[in-house]
Design a protein around this motif. Sequence first.
Motif, PDB file in Angstrom:
ATOM      1  N   MET A 199      68.569  36.423  19.212  1.00 29.98           N
ATOM      2  CA  MET A 199      67.674  36.501  20.097  1.00 29.98           C
ATOM      3  C   MET A 199      66.829  37.729  19.178  1.00 29.98           C
ATOM      4  N   THR A 200      67.625  38.377  18.777  1.00 27.62           N
ATOM      5  CA  THR A 200      67.170  39.679  18.436  1.00 27.62           C
ATOM      6  C   THR A 200      65.715  39.436  17.151  1.00 27.62           C
ATOM      7  N   GLU A 201      65.306  38.423  16.832  1.00 29.13           N
ATOM      8  CA  GLU A 201      64.334  38.790  16.217  1.00 29.13           C
ATOM      9  C   GLU A 201      63.052  38.092  17.255  1.00 29.13           C
ATOM     10  N   ASP A 202      63.937  37.107  17.653  1.00 28.91           N
ATOM     11  CA  ASP A 202      63.063  37.185  19.308  1.00 28.91           C
ATOM     12  C   ASP A 202      61.716  37.628  19.902  1.00 28.91           C
ATOM     13  N   VAL A 203      62.670  38.218  20.245  1.00 25.70           N
ATOM     14  CA  VAL A 203      62.490  39.823  20.913  1.00 25.70           C
ATOM     15  C   VAL A 203      61.332  40.968  20.254  1.00 25.70           C
ATOM     16  N   LEU A 204      61.457  41.226  18.925  1.00 23.86           N
ATOM     17  CA  LEU A 204      60.916  41.267  18.039  1.00 23.86           C
ATOM     18  C   LEU A 204      59.723  41.493  17.645  1.00 23.86           C
ATOM     19  N   GLU A 205      59.917  39.668  16.753  1.00 28.66           N
ATOM     20  CA  GLU A 205      58.811  38.209  17.070  1.00 28.66           C
ATOM     21  C   GLU A 205      57.364  38.814  18.136  1.00 28.66           C
ATOM     22  N   ARG A 206      58.790  38.590  19.643  1.00 27.51           N
ATOM     23  CA  ARG A 206      57.429  38.856  20.774  1.00 27.51           C
ATOM     24  C   ARG A 206      57.524  40.318  21.301  1.00 27.51           C
ATOM     25  N   LEU A 207      57.379  41.518  20.849  1.00 29.54           N
ATOM     26  CA  LEU A 207      56.414  42.899  21.108  1.00 29.54           C
ATOM     27  C   LEU A 207      56.102  42.782  19.348  1.00 29.54           C
ATOM     28  N   THR A 208      55.826  41.510  18.660  1.00 33.40           N
ATOM     29  CA  THR A 208      55.038  41.874  17.661  1.00 33.40           C
ATOM     30  C   THR A 208      53.547  41.398  18.152  1.00 33.40           C
ATOM     31  N   GLY A 209      53.864  40.305  18.789  1.00 28.27           N
ATOM     32  CA  GLY A 209      52.808  39.387  19.443  1.00 28.27           C
ATOM     33  C   GLY A 209      51.334  40.221  19.923  1.00 28.27           C
ATOM     34  N   LEU A 210      52.607  40.974  20.527  1.00 27.17           N
ATOM     35  CA  LEU A 210      52.254  41.858  22.072  1.00 27.17           C
ATOM     36  C   LEU A 210      51.367  42.846  21.382  1.00 27.17           C
ATOM     37  N   ILE A 211      51.786  43.849  20.537  1.00 24.77           N
ATOM     38  CA  ILE A 211      51.296  44.658  19.753  1.00 24.77           C
ATOM     39  C   ILE A 211      50.006  44.451  19.418  1.00 24.77           C
ATOM     40  N   HIS A 212      49.866  43.223  19.206  1.00 19.45           N
ATOM     41  CA  HIS A 212      48.643  42.097  17.631  1.00 19.45           C
ATOM     42  C   HIS A 212      47.540  41.499  19.403  1.00 19.45           C
ATOM     43  N   ALA A 213      48.019  42.051  20.600  1.00 23.12           N
ATOM     44  CA  ALA A 213      47.072  41.032  21.095  1.00 23.12           C
ATOM     45  C   ALA A 213      46.692  42.524  22.252  1.00 23.12           C
ATOM     46  N   ARG A 214      46.909  43.338  21.894  1.00 24.02           N
ATOM     47  CA  ARG A 214      46.448  44.747  21.862  1.00 24.02           C
ATOM     48  C   ARG A 214      45.505  45.132  21.748  1.00 24.02           C
ATOM     49  N   ARG A 215      45.328  44.832  20.367  1.00 25.07           N
ATOM     50  CA  ARG A 215      43.707  45.151  19.322  1.00 25.07           C
ATOM     51  C   ARG A 215      42.386  44.943  20.343  1.00 25.07           C
ATOM     52  N   THR A 216      42.778  43.658  21.267  1.00 22.03           N
ATOM     53  CA  THR A 216      41.275  43.492  22.160  1.00 22.03           C
ATOM     54  C   THR A 216      41.186  44.061  23.176  1.00 22.03           C
ATOM     55  N   GLU A 217      42.454  44.623  23.622  1.00 23.35           N
ATOM     56  CA  GLU A 217      42.168  45.561  25.565  1.00 23.35           C
ATOM     57  C   GLU A 217      41.883  46.551  25.202  1.00 23.35           C
ATOM     58  N   GLY A 218      41.080  47.135  26.070  1.00 22.75           N
ATOM     59  CA  GLY A 218      40.855  48.620  26.589  1.00 22.75           C
ATOM     60  C   GLY A 218      41.211  49.283  26.170  1.00 22.75           C
ATOM     61  N   ALA A 219      41.321  50.792  25.067  1.00 21.63           N
ATOM     62  CA  ALA A 219      42.299  51.688  25.153  1.00 21.63           C
ATOM     63  C   ALA A 219      42.399  52.513  26.902  1.00 21.63           C
ATOM     64  N   SER A 220      41.644  52.230  27.399  1.00 22.97           N
ATOM     65  CA  SER A 220      43.042  52.725  28.498  1.00 22.97           C
ATOM     66  C   SER A 220      43.312  52.398  29.606  1.00 22.97           C
ATOM     67  N   GLN A 221      43.560  50.574  28.952  1.00 24.32           N
ATOM     68  CA  GLN A 221      44.879  49.991  29.612  1.00 24.32           C
ATOM     69  C   GLN A 221      46.181  50.379  28.937  1.00 24.32           C
ATOM     70  N   SER A 222      46.169  50.478  27.404  1.00 23.74           N
ATOM     71  CA  SER A 222      46.889  50.325  26.252  1.00 23.74           C
ATOM     72  C   SER A 222      46.916  51.533  26.140  1.00 23.74           C
ATOM     73  N   TYR A 223      48.533  51.722  25.761  1.00 24.15           N
ATOM     74  CA  TYR A 223      48.852  52.665  24.764  1.00 24.15           C
ATOM     75  C   TYR A 223      49.040  52.486  23.229  1.00 24.15           C
ATOM     76  N   THR A 224      49.181  51.179  23.100  1.00 23.89           N
ATOM     77  CA  THR A 224      49.671  50.414  22.062  1.00 23.89           C
ATOM     78  C   THR A 224      48.057  50.547  21.233  1.00 23.89           C
ATOM     79  N   ARG A 225      46.765  50.431  21.966  1.00 24.88           N
ATOM     80  CA  ARG A 225      45.656  50.267  21.331  1.00 24.88           C
ATOM     81  C   ARG A 225      45.657  51.711  21.358  1.00 24.88           C
ATOM     82  N   THR A 226      45.127  52.374  22.483  1.00 27.19           N
ATOM     83  CA  THR A 226      45.023  53.770  21.944  1.00 27.19           C
ATOM     84  C   THR A 226      45.440  54.399  20.609  1.00 27.19           C
TER      85      THR A 226
END
Length: 109
Positions: free
Chosen positions: A1-28
């Motif tokens: 379960m723990t790795e699943d959460v980390l893997e999902r979060l990692t995937g979300l962070i990676h996906a944020r690379r393509t979002e607008g900075a105004s929409q994403s703190y991660t992208r900023t």
Amino acid sequence: MTEDVLERLTGLIHARRTEGASQSYTRTLLDGGPERCAKKLGEEATETVIAALVQDNRALTREAADLIYHLLVLLESRRVSLADVLAELKSRMGRSGHAEKAARGQTPP
């Protein structure tokens, strides 16, 4: 379960690379490069230490979550995979921490 959460979060962070900075703190953060990500990680590490020292478990839990998130953002900024970090941790399991640390100081033949 723990790795699943980390893997999902990692995937979300990676996906944020393509979002607008105004929409994403991660992208900023990612747009600021590794330097900004590392600085923010340092701030979160300090806040985690403070929460631990004041013995507030709820604050420590929140700060630890922030610390892990910001570490994952820094790894993404440098394109270091979570899988590589987990593999490194796995390779250290079963060895004394003292022995592992001593081995890091030696160069392979």
